[in-house]
Design a protein around this motif. Structure first.
Motif, PDB file in Angstrom:
ATOM      1  N   ARG A   1      89.951  66.567  20.483  1.00  0.00           N
ATOM      2  CA  ARG A   1      89.593  67.230  21.705  1.00  0.00           C
ATOM      3  C   ARG A   1      89.080  68.775  21.513  1.00  0.00           C
ATOM      4  NH1 ARG A   1      94.301  65.730  26.203  1.00  0.00           N
ATOM      5  NH2 ARG A   1      94.940  67.767  25.139  1.00  0.00           N
ATOM      6  N   ARG A   2      89.927  69.406  20.609  1.00  0.00           N
ATOM      7  CA  ARG A   2      89.378  70.720  20.149  1.00  0.00           C
ATOM      8  C   ARG A   2      87.863  70.509  19.524  1.00  0.00           C
ATOM      9  NH1 ARG A   2      92.759  75.625  18.146  1.00  0.00           N
ATOM     10  NH2 ARG A   2      94.158  74.381  19.362  1.00  0.00           N
ATOM     11  N   LYS A   3      87.766  69.718  18.664  1.00  0.00           N
ATOM     12  CA  LYS A   3      86.412  69.595  18.116  1.00  0.00           C
ATOM     13  C   LYS A   3      85.417  69.317  19.063  1.00  0.00           C
ATOM     14  CE  LYS A   3      83.572  69.513  14.662  1.00  0.00           C
ATOM     15  NZ  LYS A   3      83.191  70.597  14.223  1.00  0.00           N
ATOM     16  N   LEU A   4      85.788  68.588  19.978  1.00  0.00           N
ATOM     17  CA  LEU A   4      84.730  67.926  21.097  1.00  0.00           C
ATOM     18  C   LEU A   4      84.609  69.393  21.812  1.00  0.00           C
ATOM     19  CD1 LEU A   4      83.132  66.162  22.828  1.00  0.00           C
ATOM     20  CD2 LEU A   4      85.217  65.593  24.084  1.00  0.00           C
ATOM     21  N   TRP A   5      85.423  69.886  22.341  1.00  0.00           N
ATOM     22  CA  TRP A   5      85.358  71.551  23.095  1.00  0.00           C
ATOM     23  C   TRP A   5      84.113  72.282  22.144  1.00  0.00           C
ATOM     24  CZ3 TRP A   5      85.587  71.205  27.926  1.00  0.00           C
ATOM     25  CH2 TRP A   5      86.513  70.577  28.535  1.00  0.00           C
ATOM     26  N   SER A   6      84.698  72.401  21.069  1.00  0.00           N
ATOM     27  CA  SER A   6      83.717  73.084  20.098  1.00  0.00           C
ATOM     28  C   SER A   6      82.313  72.788  20.142  1.00  0.00           C
ATOM     29  CB  SER A   6      84.289  73.134  18.542  1.00  0.00           C
ATOM     30  OG  SER A   6      83.543  74.078  17.509  1.00  0.00           O
ATOM     31  N   ILE A   7      82.135  71.576  19.973  1.00  0.00           N
ATOM     32  CA  ILE A   7      80.745  70.785  20.068  1.00  0.00           C
ATOM     33  C   ILE A   7      80.091  71.190  21.631  1.00  0.00           C
ATOM     34  CG2 ILE A   7      79.408  68.859  19.873  1.00  0.00           C
ATOM     35  CD1 ILE A   7      81.331  67.721  17.816  1.00  0.00           C
TER      36      ILE A   7
ATOM     37  N   GLY B   1      73.523  69.891  21.937  1.00  0.00           N
ATOM     38  CA  GLY B   1      72.730  68.935  22.648  1.00  0.00           C
ATOM     39  C   GLY B   1      73.724  67.800  23.198  1.00  0.00           C
ATOM     40  N   ILE B   2      75.026  67.932  23.004  1.00  0.00           N
ATOM     41  CA  ILE B   2      75.972  66.794  23.587  1.00  0.00           C
ATOM     42  C   ILE B   2      75.688  66.819  25.083  1.00  0.00           C
ATOM     43  CG2 ILE B   2      77.899  68.318  23.860  1.00  0.00           C
ATOM     44  CD1 ILE B   2      79.348  65.953  22.659  1.00  0.00           C
ATOM     45  N   PRO B   3      75.686  65.376  25.439  1.00  0.00           N
ATOM     46  CA  PRO B   3      75.387  65.247  26.883  1.00  0.00           C
ATOM     47  C   PRO B   3      76.781  65.498  27.799  1.00  0.00           C
ATOM     48  CG  PRO B   3      75.436  63.087  26.212  1.00  0.00           C
ATOM     49  CD  PRO B   3      75.602  64.150  24.821  1.00  0.00           C
ATOM     50  N   VAL B   4      76.646  66.353  28.614  1.00  0.00           N
ATOM     51  CA  VAL B   4      77.931  66.766  29.640  1.00  0.00           C
ATOM     52  C   VAL B   4      77.597  67.286  30.747  1.00  0.00           C
ATOM     53  CG1 VAL B   4      77.859  69.242  28.792  1.00  0.00           C
ATOM     54  CG2 VAL B   4      80.076  68.429  29.411  1.00  0.00           C
ATOM     55  N   VAL B   5      78.339  66.840  32.061  1.00  0.00           N
ATOM     56  CA  VAL B   5      78.221  66.994  33.173  1.00  0.00           C
ATOM     57  C   VAL B   5      79.187  67.833  33.556  1.00  0.00           C
ATOM     58  CG1 VAL B   5      77.687  65.857  35.654  1.00  0.00           C
ATOM     59  CG2 VAL B   5      76.697  64.873  33.392  1.00  0.00           C
TER      60      VAL B   5
ATOM     61  N   PRO C   1      87.044  64.371  29.135  1.00  0.00           N
ATOM     62  CA  PRO C   1      87.081  64.941  27.613  1.00  0.00           C
ATOM     63  C   PRO C   1      88.046  64.123  26.588  1.00  0.00           C
ATOM     64  CG  PRO C   1      87.152  66.469  29.145  1.00  0.00           C
ATOM     65  CD  PRO C   1      87.107  65.576  29.819  1.00  0.00           C
ATOM     66  N   ALA C   2      89.262  63.814  26.890  1.00  0.00           N
ATOM     67  CA  ALA C   2      90.322  63.303  26.136  1.00  0.00           C
ATOM     68  C   ALA C   2      89.794  61.802  25.873  1.00  0.00           C
ATOM     69  CB  ALA C   2      91.489  63.106  26.644  1.00  0.00           C
ATOM     70  N   GLU C   3      89.213  61.117  26.626  1.00  0.00           N
ATOM     71  CA  GLU C   3      88.735  59.639  26.465  1.00  0.00           C
ATOM     72  C   GLU C   3      87.369  59.773  25.512  1.00  0.00           C
ATOM     73  OE1 GLU C   3      89.566  57.802  30.717  1.00  0.00           O
ATOM     74  OE2 GLU C   3      87.863  59.019  30.588  1.00  0.00           O
ATOM     75  N   ALA C   4      86.429  60.869  25.808  1.00  0.00           N
ATOM     76  CA  ALA C   4      85.376  60.794  24.837  1.00  0.00           C
ATOM     77  C   ALA C   4      85.703  61.377  23.420  1.00  0.00           C
ATOM     78  CB  ALA C   4      84.455  62.095  25.504  1.00  0.00           C
ATOM     79  N   ALA C   5      86.657  62.253  23.255  1.00  0.00           N
ATOM     80  CA  ALA C   5      86.963  62.643  22.073  1.00  0.00           C
ATOM     81  C   ALA C   5      87.668  61.486  21.399  1.00  0.00           C
ATOM     82  CB  ALA C   5      88.129  63.928  22.022  1.00  0.00           C
ATOM     83  N   ARG C   6      88.393  60.772  21.922  1.00  0.00           N
ATOM     84  CA  ARG C   6      88.945  59.289  21.274  1.00  0.00           C
ATOM     85  C   ARG C   6      88.042  58.450  21.018  1.00  0.00           C
ATOM     86  NH1 ARG C   6      91.778  57.296  25.377  1.00  0.00           N
ATOM     87  NH2 ARG C   6      92.839  58.898  25.560  1.00  0.00           N
ATOM     88  N   ALA C   7      86.972  58.061  21.941  1.00  0.00           N
ATOM     89  CA  ALA C   7      85.734  57.379  21.542  1.00  0.00           C
ATOM     90  C   ALA C   7      84.866  57.777  20.355  1.00  0.00           C
ATOM     91  CB  ALA C   7      84.648  57.403  22.986  1.00  0.00           C
ATOM     92  N   LEU C   8      84.899  58.982  20.196  1.00  0.00           N
ATOM     93  CA  LEU C   8      84.046  59.550  18.997  1.00  0.00           C
ATOM     94  C   LEU C   8      84.831  59.563  17.822  1.00  0.00           C
ATOM     95  CD1 LEU C   8      82.334  62.476  21.160  1.00  0.00           C
ATOM     96  CD2 LEU C   8      81.141  60.200  20.069  1.00  0.00           C
ATOM     97  N   GLY C   9      86.221  59.511  17.945  1.00  0.00           N
ATOM     98  CA  GLY C   9      87.001  59.710  16.789  1.00  0.00           C
ATOM     99  C   GLY C   9      87.265  61.124  16.382  1.00  0.00           C
ATOM    100  N   ILE C  10      87.241  61.955  17.057  1.00  0.00           N
ATOM    101  CA  ILE C  10      87.281  63.551  16.717  1.00  0.00           C
ATOM    102  C   ILE C  10      88.476  63.950  17.816  1.00  0.00           C
ATOM    103  CG2 ILE C  10      85.030  63.683  15.922  1.00  0.00           C
ATOM    104  CD1 ILE C  10      84.368  64.811  18.735  1.00  0.00           C
TER     105      ILE C  10
END
Length: 89
Positions: free
Chosen positions: A46-52, A59-63, A35-44
């Motif tokens: 971590r809280r916003k990534l968790w919200s999405i 539809g965000i791809p998550v495993v 998650p921290a790496e994905a948020a950094r890569a997306l430029g958002i």
């Protein structure tokens, strides 16, 4: 000795656990991001990534593997491109 007669440097020794037939760990392409790496890569954040991620309709791809959450790199790129296309329509 001048630069012309300096002997060549010896090759670096392999790191512990790396044999001659193994590629260095850094050479292995990442298939998924934490998650921290994905948020950094997306430029958002971590809280916003968790919200999405929590919004299952995003539809965000998550495993998920137990408590481990991973975002597949290739699918994340595709998802982001789709989001960009939708934003321009």
């Amino acid at each position: 000795m001048d630069a012309m007669t300096t002997p060549p440097a010896s090759p670096p020794t392999p790191a512990a656990g790396q044999g001659d037939d193994e590629a260095p760990v850094a050479a292995v392409p990442r298939l998924a991001l934490r998650p921290a790496e994905a948020a950094r890569a997306l430029g958002i954040s971590r809280r916003k990534l968790w919200s999405i991620t929590a919004n299952r309709t995003s539809g965000i791809p998550v495993v998920r593997f137990g408590q481990t959450v991973l975002y597949p790199v290739s699918e994340l790129r595709t998802w982001l491109a789709q989001q960009a296309e939708g934003a321009t329509e």
